[in-house]
Write an enzyme that holds these catalytic residues in place. Structure first.
Site, PDB file in Angstrom:
ATOM      1  N   SER A  40       0.818  -1.378  -0.009  1.00 25.09           N
ATOM      2  CA  SER A  40      -0.019  -0.071  -0.048  1.00 25.09           C
ATOM      3  C   SER A  40       0.938   1.389   0.040  1.00 25.09           C
ATOM      4  CB  SER A  40      -0.916  -0.107   1.236  1.00 25.09           C
ATOM      5  OG  SER A  40      -0.191   0.130   2.225  1.00 25.09           O
ATOM      6  N   LYS A  83       0.237   4.328   6.792  1.00 25.22           N
ATOM      7  CA  LYS A  83      -0.534   5.059   5.853  1.00 25.22           C
ATOM      8  C   LYS A  83       0.051   6.639   5.710  1.00 25.22           C
ATOM      9  CE  LYS A  83      -3.220   1.729   4.844  1.00 25.22           C
ATOM     10  NZ  LYS A  83      -3.024   0.964   3.559  1.00 25.22           N
TER      11      LYS A  83
END
Length: 107
Positions: A40, A83
């Site tokens: 990610s 993130k």
């Protein structure tokens, strides 16, 4: 003889407790090394990269767009997730792509 062995053992125990306390404070308040897994964050952070997660700036600075944060997973509290911040409180985030002209945009 017994007194010397006991003294050395207690001395070693004292040093162990001191260094354990120092290590705990360092990992709790300064930072720690984290292994990131998953695609990610590519190409910035690739699978199995080791990053240093420092903990001091959260007390000194506000989180801004573009910052990379490491937080506890809401699904598994024993796992950390990494993130990039794309929006802050009060921002509207469009989740549909720019080429989806005929679709309604989701915020």
């Amino acid at each position: 003889m017994f007194r010397r062995v006991l003294g050395k053992t207690l001395g070693l125990l004292g040093y162990t407790i001191q260094y354990s306390c120092i290590a705990h404070c360092a990992f709790e308040y300064i930072g720690e090394f984290v292994v990131c897994s998953g695609p990610s964050m590519e190409p910035t952070i690739v699978n199995h990269d080791i990053v240093f997660s420092e903990r001091m700036s959260r007390h000194l600075c506000k989180i801004q767009k573009g910052d990379v944060v490491i937080v506890k997973s809401p699904f598994d509290p024993h796992m950390n997730i990494c993130k990039r911040v794309i929006g802050l409180e009060g921002d509207k985030i469009c989740t549909s792509g720019p080429l989806d002209l005929l679709k309604t945009h989701t915020y």
